[in-house]
Write a protein that holds these residues in place. Structure first.
Motif, PDB file in Angstrom:
ATOM      1  N   ILE A 164     -25.861  -8.160  43.117  1.00 33.45           N
ATOM      2  CA  ILE A 164     -27.020  -8.503  43.947  1.00 33.45           C
ATOM      3  C   ILE A 164     -27.059  -9.999  44.226  1.00 33.45           C
ATOM      4  CG2 ILE A 164     -29.549  -8.564  43.987  1.00 33.45           C
ATOM      5  CD1 ILE A 164     -29.527  -5.965  42.394  1.00 33.45           C
ATOM      6  N   SER A 165     -26.721 -10.791  43.193  1.00 34.77           N
ATOM      7  CA  SER A 165     -26.710 -12.245  43.397  1.00 34.77           C
ATOM      8  C   SER A 165     -25.677 -12.652  44.432  1.00 34.77           C
ATOM      9  CB  SER A 165     -26.449 -12.961  42.070  1.00 34.77           C
ATOM     10  OG  SER A 165     -25.125 -12.707  41.612  1.00 34.77           O
ATOM     11  N   PHE A 166     -24.490 -11.967  44.415  1.00 33.59           N
ATOM     12  CA  PHE A 166     -23.472 -12.265  45.426  1.00 33.59           C
ATOM     13  C   PHE A 166     -23.997 -11.933  46.819  1.00 33.59           C
ATOM     14  CE2 PHE A 166     -20.812 -13.772  42.461  1.00 33.59           C
ATOM     15  CZ  PHE A 166     -19.927 -12.943  41.803  1.00 33.59           C
ATOM     16  N   ILE A 167     -24.623 -10.761  46.932  1.00 31.39           N
ATOM     17  CA  ILE A 167     -25.146 -10.356  48.243  1.00 31.39           C
ATOM     18  C   ILE A 167     -26.245 -11.312  48.695  1.00 31.39           C
ATOM     19  CG2 ILE A 167     -26.354  -8.522  49.476  1.00 31.39           C
ATOM     20  CD1 ILE A 167     -24.968  -6.516  47.632  1.00 31.39           C
ATOM     21  N   VAL A 168     -27.151 -11.631  47.748  1.00 28.71           N
ATOM     22  CA  VAL A 168     -28.252 -12.520  48.113  1.00 28.71           C
ATOM     23  C   VAL A 168     -27.743 -13.912  48.458  1.00 28.71           C
ATOM     24  CG1 VAL A 168     -30.333 -13.662  47.233  1.00 28.71           C
ATOM     25  CG2 VAL A 168     -29.947 -11.239  46.778  1.00 28.71           C
ATOM     26  N   SER A 169     -26.773 -14.417  47.657  1.00 18.89           N
ATOM     27  CA  SER A 169     -26.234 -15.753  47.931  1.00 18.89           C
ATOM     28  C   SER A 169     -25.540 -15.796  49.277  1.00 18.89           C
ATOM     29  CB  SER A 169     -25.269 -16.168  46.819  1.00 18.89           C
ATOM     30  OG  SER A 169     -24.163 -15.276  46.770  1.00 18.89           O
TER      31      SER A 169
ATOM     32  N   ALA B  18     -13.285 -11.455  44.352  1.00 14.98           N
ATOM     33  CA  ALA B  18     -12.287 -11.694  43.294  1.00 14.98           C
ATOM     34  C   ALA B  18     -12.988 -12.089  41.989  1.00 14.98           C
ATOM     35  CB  ALA B  18     -11.327 -12.790  43.739  1.00 14.98           C
ATOM     36  N   THR B  19     -14.027 -12.906  42.101  1.00 17.04           N
ATOM     37  CA  THR B  19     -14.770 -13.310  40.903  1.00 17.04           C
ATOM     38  C   THR B  19     -15.443 -12.119  40.244  1.00 17.04           C
ATOM     39  OG1 THR B  19     -15.187 -15.472  41.928  1.00 17.04           O
ATOM     40  CG2 THR B  19     -16.583 -14.845  40.070  1.00 17.04           C
ATOM     41  N   TYR B  20     -15.984 -11.225  41.039  1.00 15.42           N
ATOM     42  CA  TYR B  20     -16.645 -10.036  40.507  1.00 15.42           C
ATOM     43  C   TYR B  20     -15.652  -9.163  39.735  1.00 15.42           C
ATOM     44  CZ  TYR B  20     -19.714  -5.961  40.408  1.00 15.42           C
ATOM     45  OH  TYR B  20     -20.481  -4.916  40.004  1.00 15.42           O
ATOM     46  N   VAL B  21     -14.438  -8.986  40.272  1.00 10.18           N
ATOM     47  CA  VAL B  21     -13.423  -8.173  39.597  1.00 10.18           C
ATOM     48  C   VAL B  21     -13.030  -8.812  38.263  1.00 10.18           C
ATOM     49  CG1 VAL B  21     -11.058  -7.311  39.762  1.00 10.18           C
ATOM     50  CG2 VAL B  21     -12.574  -7.189  41.748  1.00 10.18           C
ATOM     51  N   ILE B  22     -12.873 -10.120  38.251  1.00  9.97           N
ATOM     52  CA  ILE B  22     -12.491 -10.815  37.017  1.00  9.97           C
ATOM     53  C   ILE B  22     -13.584 -10.681  35.964  1.00  9.97           C
ATOM     54  CG2 ILE B  22     -11.995 -13.086  36.025  1.00  9.97           C
ATOM     55  CD1 ILE B  22     -10.679 -13.824  38.691  1.00  9.97           C
ATOM     56  N   ILE B  23     -14.833 -10.849  36.376  1.00 12.52           N
ATOM     57  CA  ILE B  23     -15.945 -10.740  35.425  1.00 12.52           C
ATOM     58  C   ILE B  23     -16.042  -9.318  34.880  1.00 12.52           C
ATOM     59  CG2 ILE B  23     -18.459 -10.829  35.241  1.00 12.52           C
ATOM     60  CD1 ILE B  23     -18.414 -13.158  37.177  1.00 12.52           C
ATOM     61  N   PHE B  24     -15.811  -8.308  35.718  1.00 10.73           N
ATOM     62  CA  PHE B  24     -15.838  -6.931  35.255  1.00 10.73           C
ATOM     63  C   PHE B  24     -14.768  -6.694  34.196  1.00 10.73           C
ATOM     64  CE2 PHE B  24     -16.763  -2.512  35.468  1.00 10.73           C
ATOM     65  CZ  PHE B  24     -15.561  -1.847  35.359  1.00 10.73           C
TER      66      PHE B  24
END
Length: 583
Positions: free
Chosen positions: A27-32, A273-279
């Motif tokens: 959500i933060s990615f979408i909102v940002s 890419a950041t989201y995949v790494i964090i997951f």
């Protein structure tokens, strides 16, 4: 919901928390990204507004120059003389001068393609430069800008109509002499607009009063209608509009949003890419958490459950040499301490029970040793009878007052009427009058409607006695105690006892007020020593019977006197008479 979450296993809680964190991160990615788009659009809109204002300033400056040029030309002596005469011969003789004036004016601005002058009868009398078809309106009262037009040869132009007045007459009368028409080229607007483009495919247009395009960037045809509202409704574009005050024309900016957000695509890919790494990191964390924390905790929990059932000297076998191992070691030490302290607790409880029994026995002994007050007032009755026998009336009277006071004090009821309290106080006043031979006077002022109201027994006399003992007895001059019984707002009864005695200083007054609250503690009667019935005792009795519905105020000034005020709510007793007897 929170209670249900606490009941599930720790591993599920961690999984749920990770999922929540991933959802929040998404959500933060979408909102940002949305905020970034909005920010870019806002910044571009602000930039476009500034550019449009600069364009407006440039065009306004151009027309201010035109105002100056037209004023210099039309109000020159040559033009004024030319319009001031109606003789054909005089005008013919002035044609060369008029032509010279027009040529000079045409040279000042390359955008001026022609100049025409009309007299006050709307007849063209002079012309220079490009000619145009006759105008439908050739008389104006103020400067007027036309829309864009096309001449017979296909050229584009617009006109500026300027009225001409006689400067010799009063300006208020406005002696109209004619009109000048400036034929203007639109090519200079193309240069101004092309220099102000924000993006390659952005459109910046100048529209006339009829919303026809005068000049534009990225638009092939002019003199066509432009529907600003239709473009504004298209979400793919940012549309802005500014109206020029001089001409009523409009500057319109149309910017495609796609050109503004091209750089955000790279940022979006980076976010994915950041989201995949964090997951992936969360999954690795979950595996480590289960093997290094959750599994040892489960073993420790199983031991605690089994120990609660079996007990004994059994201890946890430490296998893990991390924080869980330290926790298990402390648990083993705590179990050892519990075994050691359990016997100490039992001994301490036994000692406490024995001490409580001794305390109760001492209280019972104290109650047994109390003096029976009935013996005292019976003895006083005997003294009174003997005084009558020996004709000692003063002794008989004071014995009677003292006997009545003791009889009143030992009555079983703790709740009496206001009239009873006043009667008891009068007995005390009689004793004081006899003792001090009239030096101390007790004055009672009571609202007669309050005499039948119920109140707590022994409120007035102890406070008056306190005033006599501490405030008036050591005073050389005569003294007076004033007792006022009145009703205040909210059905409250107020007892005010004032004396004009020695009073007290600020420090002593603070100490006395602090003493009131100390006597709110249980068992205060055992700590009063030889103080007797004082203000603190009265204050605590009031709180026991009336609770928060009663209050006491003390005011005092050194060498001036002291006032004690008691207020309580009538018929609002917290304790009944029977219960109060034990308080």
């Amino acid at each position: 919901m929170f209670g249900h979450f606490r009941k599930i296993s720790l591993i599920k809680q961690i999984v749920y928390l990770i999922l929540i964190m991933l959802i929040i991160l998404l959500i933060s990615f979408i909102v940002s990204n949305s905020i970034a788009k909005s920010t870019v659009e806002l910044k571009v809109t602000e930039s476009a507004t500034k550019i449009m204002l600069q364009v407006e300033e440039t065009i306004t400056s151009f027309y201010k120059d035109m105002d100056g040029i037209s004023y210099s030309l039309l109000y020159s002596p040559t033009i004024q003389s030319y319009l001031g005469t109606n003789e054909i011969l005089s005008r013919i003789l002035m044609n060369n001068d008029i032509a010279s004036q027009f040529s000079s004016t045409l040279a000042l601005k390359e955008n001026i393609r022609g100049i025409q002058i009309y007299d006050n009868e709307s007849k063209m009398i002079a012309s220079e430069g490009r000619s145009i078809e006759p105008l439908a309106v050739s008389r104006v009262s103020d400067i007027r800008y036309s829309g864009i037009m096309r001449n017979a040869s296909g050229g584009l132009y617009y006109t500026i109509a300027v009225p001409i007045y006689n400067l010799q007459n009063n300006y208020v009368l406005k002696d109209y002499r004619g009109m000048s028409l400036f034929i203007m080229d639109v090519s200079n607007f193309d240069t101004i607009l092309n220099k102000s483009k924000i993006t390659p495919n952005a459109k910046l247009m100048l529209l006339d009063n009829a919303n026809k395009i005068i000049s534009s960037t990225n638009v092939e045809s002019v003199i066509t209608d432009f529907d600003t509202e239709a473009w504004r409704k298209d979400s793919r574009y940012i549309v802005q509009e500014i109206t020029l005050s001089y001409t009523g024309w409009k500057i319109v900016s149309v910017i495609p949003k796609d050109e503004l957000l091209q750089d955000l695509d790279t940022v979006k890919q980076l976010n994915v890419a950041t989201y995949v790494i964090i997951f992936s990191i969360f999954c690795l964390f979950l595996l480590i958490f289960y093997g290094r924390i959750l599994k040892p905790v489960k073993s420790l929990l199983d031991f605690v459950k089994s120990y609660a059932k079996s007990g004994g000297r059994r201890r946890f076998n430490i296998v893990y040499h991390n924080e869980i191992g330290v926790l298990a070691d402390n648990l083993n030490k705590m179990l050892d301490d519990i075994d050691m302290l359990s016997s100490d607790v039992q001994i301490a409880q036994k000692q406490m029970y024995e001490a409580e029994i001794v305390k109760k026995q001492m209280e019972i002994a104290a109650y047994r040793n109390q003096i029976n007050p009935h013996f005292l007032y019976n003895t006083l009755e005997c003294i009174r009878a003997m005084a009558f026998y020996y004709k000692a009336d003063d002794i008989a009277d004071i014995s009677a007052s003292l006997s009545n006071m003791f009889r009143y004090s030992v009555k079983g009821d703790n709740i009496v009427t206001v009239q009873d309290e006043i009667a008891h106080l009068k007995e005390y006043a009689a004793i004081i009058d006899f003792r001090f031979r009239g030096k101390i006077q007790v004055v009672i002022q009571a609202d007669e409607t309050l005499l039948a109201e119920q109140t707590l027994k022994m409120l007035l006399q102890p406070i008056v006695e306190n005033a006599v003992f501490h405030g008036l007895e050591r005073k050389i001059d005569p003294g007076k105690v004033t007792v006022i019984i009145s009703r205040t707002s909210g059905n409250r009864i107020r007892l005010s006892i004032s004396d004009n005695g020695l009073g007290m200083n600020v420090d002593k007054l603070k100490e006395l007020k602090a003493c009131l609250h100390q006597f709110e503690e249980p068992g205060f009667m055992m700590n009063t020593g030889d103080k007797g019935i004082g203000l603190a005792n009265i204050y605590r009795r009031m709180k026991l019977f009336y609770g928060d519905q009663a209050d006491m105020e003390i005011e005092s000034d050194l060498n001036t006197g002291t006032t004690v005020s008691i207020a309580f709510l009538a018929d609002k007793l917290l304790l009944e008479t029977g219960d109060a007897a034990h308080a």
